[in-house]
Design a protein around this motif. Structure first.
Motif, PDB file in Angstrom:
ATOM      1  N   ARG A  18       0.833  -1.206   0.000  1.00  0.00           N
ATOM      2  CA  ARG A  18       0.000   0.000   0.000  1.00  0.00           C
ATOM      3  C   ARG A  18       0.864   1.250   0.000  1.00  0.00           C
ATOM      4  NH1 ARG A  18      -1.233   3.383   3.725  1.00  0.00           N
ATOM      5  NH2 ARG A  18      -0.581   2.077   5.477  1.00  0.00           N
TER       6      ARG A  18
ATOM      7  N   GLN B 152      -4.729   4.324   3.749  1.00  0.00           N
ATOM      8  CA  GLN B 152      -5.607   3.271   4.229  1.00  0.00           C
ATOM      9  C   GLN B 152      -7.052   3.555   3.818  1.00  0.00           C
ATOM     10  OE1 GLN B 152      -4.682   3.415   8.422  1.00  0.00           O
ATOM     11  NE2 GLN B 152      -3.210   1.725   8.256  1.00  0.00           N
ATOM     12  N   THR B 153      -7.428   4.809   3.849  1.00  0.00           N
ATOM     13  CA  THR B 153      -8.791   5.195   3.474  1.00  0.00           C
ATOM     14  C   THR B 153      -9.069   4.866   2.013  1.00  0.00           C
ATOM     15  OG1 THR B 153      -8.788   6.965   5.115  1.00  0.00           O
ATOM     16  CG2 THR B 153     -10.418   7.127   3.344  1.00  0.00           C
ATOM     17  N   VAL B 154      -8.157   5.235   1.138  1.00  0.00           N
ATOM     18  CA  VAL B 154      -8.352   4.990  -0.292  1.00  0.00           C
ATOM     19  C   VAL B 154      -8.399   3.487  -0.584  1.00  0.00           C
ATOM     20  CG1 VAL B 154      -7.294   5.267  -2.576  1.00  0.00           C
ATOM     21  CG2 VAL B 154      -7.368   7.198  -0.997  1.00  0.00           C
TER      22      VAL B 154
ATOM     23  N   GLY C   2      -9.234   1.116   1.514  1.00  0.00           N
ATOM     24  CA  GLY C   2     -10.491   0.622   2.071  1.00  0.00           C
ATOM     25  C   GLY C   2     -11.670   0.905   1.166  1.00  0.00           C
ATOM     26  N   GLN C   3     -11.729   2.122   0.624  1.00  0.00           N
ATOM     27  CA  GLN C   3     -12.818   2.481  -0.285  1.00  0.00           C
ATOM     28  C   GLN C   3     -12.784   1.616  -1.541  1.00  0.00           C
ATOM     29  OE1 GLN C   3     -12.099   6.680  -0.759  1.00  0.00           O
ATOM     30  NE2 GLN C   3     -13.428   7.233   0.951  1.00  0.00           N
ATOM     31  N   ALA C   4     -11.583   1.295  -2.011  1.00  0.00           N
ATOM     32  CA  ALA C   4     -11.448   0.492  -3.230  1.00  0.00           C
ATOM     33  C   ALA C   4     -12.004  -0.923  -3.060  1.00  0.00           C
ATOM     34  CB  ALA C   4      -9.981   0.429  -3.657  1.00  0.00           C
TER      35      ALA C   4
ATOM     36  N   GLY D 224     -14.263  -1.616  -0.444  1.00  0.00           N
ATOM     37  CA  GLY D 224     -15.550  -1.504   0.223  1.00  0.00           C
ATOM     38  C   GLY D 224     -15.529  -1.762   1.720  1.00  0.00           C
TER      39      GLY D 224
ATOM     40  N   THR E 144     -13.782  -0.128   5.731  1.00  0.00           N
ATOM     41  CA  THR E 144     -13.297   1.084   6.388  1.00  0.00           C
ATOM     42  C   THR E 144     -11.779   1.071   6.546  1.00  0.00           C
ATOM     43  OG1 THR E 144     -13.463   0.145   8.610  1.00  0.00           O
ATOM     44  CG2 THR E 144     -15.442   1.232   7.717  1.00  0.00           C
ATOM     45  N   PHE E 145     -11.219   2.259   6.763  1.00  0.00           N
ATOM     46  CA  PHE E 145      -9.777   2.337   6.996  1.00  0.00           C
ATOM     47  C   PHE E 145      -9.411   1.631   8.297  1.00  0.00           C
ATOM     48  CE2 PHE E 145     -10.991   6.040   9.486  1.00  0.00           C
ATOM     49  CZ  PHE E 145     -10.075   6.047  10.530  1.00  0.00           C
TER      50      PHE E 145
END
Length: 155
Positions: free
Chosen positions: A24, A31-33, A35-37, A39, A41-42
Motif C-alpha cells: 500500500r 488506508q482510506t483509499v 479501504g474504499q477500493a 468496500g 473502512t480504513f
C-alpha cells in the motif's frame, strides 16, 4: 460469565499484514483509499495491517489486484513448515531485520520516489552512493551488500 482469554495475533497474520502495508505504501495509497477500493473502512485496513484480523483469500486477491502485486507477494517471507522467525542456517535474514517503523517508512518512500527518477544514469549514481554509504557505515564494510556483485557475475 467470564471473558475468553485474549489471544495474540498469529505471527503469519502479522507478516501478511506488514506486507499489505508495504504494498500500500509503495503504491502511494492511504488506508482510506484502499479501504474504499475494496468496500471496507480504513479501521479494517488497520486491523489487517497489524495482523489483528486475518485476510481471507478473496480479499487478498482484491488487494493484490488493486496494489498491482502477485498474491504470493504477501507470503514471500513465510517458509513452508517453518515457524516464523526460524531460519534454516541460524542467521537472520535481511527481510526479517526490523529497522523500526520510521526507517521502514522512509525506505518504502525512497523506493517509490526512486522509481520516479526518469534518468537511468542518475538512478545508477544514487544507487551506488547509497550502497557505498551503507558499506562504509557497517563495521566490516561488506555485510551491507545485498549481493548485487553475485547477480552481476552470474548475468
Amino acid at each position: 460469565m467470564s471473558k475468553p482469554p485474549k489471544t495474540h495475533p498469529n505471527p503469519h497474520d502479522i507478516l501478511v499484514g506488514a506486507r499489505l502495508r508495504e504494498a500500500r505504501t509503495l503504491a502511494g495509497m492511504s488506508q482510506t483509499v484502499l479501504g474504499q477500493a475494496v468496500g471496507i473502512t480504513f479501521q479494517q485496513i488497520q486491523k489487517y495491517e497489524k495482523g489483528l484480523n486475518r485476510i481471507g483469500a478473496s480479499r487478498l486477491m482484491q488487494f493484490s489486484t488493486i496494489l498491482n502485486v502477485t498474491p504470493s507477494f504477501f507470503f514471500e517471507d513465510i517458509k513452508a513448515n517453518t515457524p516464523l522467525g526460524a531460519e534454516d542456517n541460524g542467521e537472520q535474514s535481511e527481510t526479517r531485520f526490523d529497522y523500526g517503523d520510521a526507517s521502514r517508512r522512509q525506505a518504502l518512500e525512497l523506493v517509490r520516489y526512486f522509481g520516479r527518477i526518469p534518468s537511468q544514469d542518475l538512478r545508477s549514481t544514487i544507487f551506488e552512493l547509497v550502497k557505498t554509504a551503507a558499506k562504509n557505515m557497517h563495521p566490516t564494510g561488506n555485510n551491507a551488500d545485498i549481493g548485487s556483485e553475485k547477480i552481476a557475475a552470474n548475468a
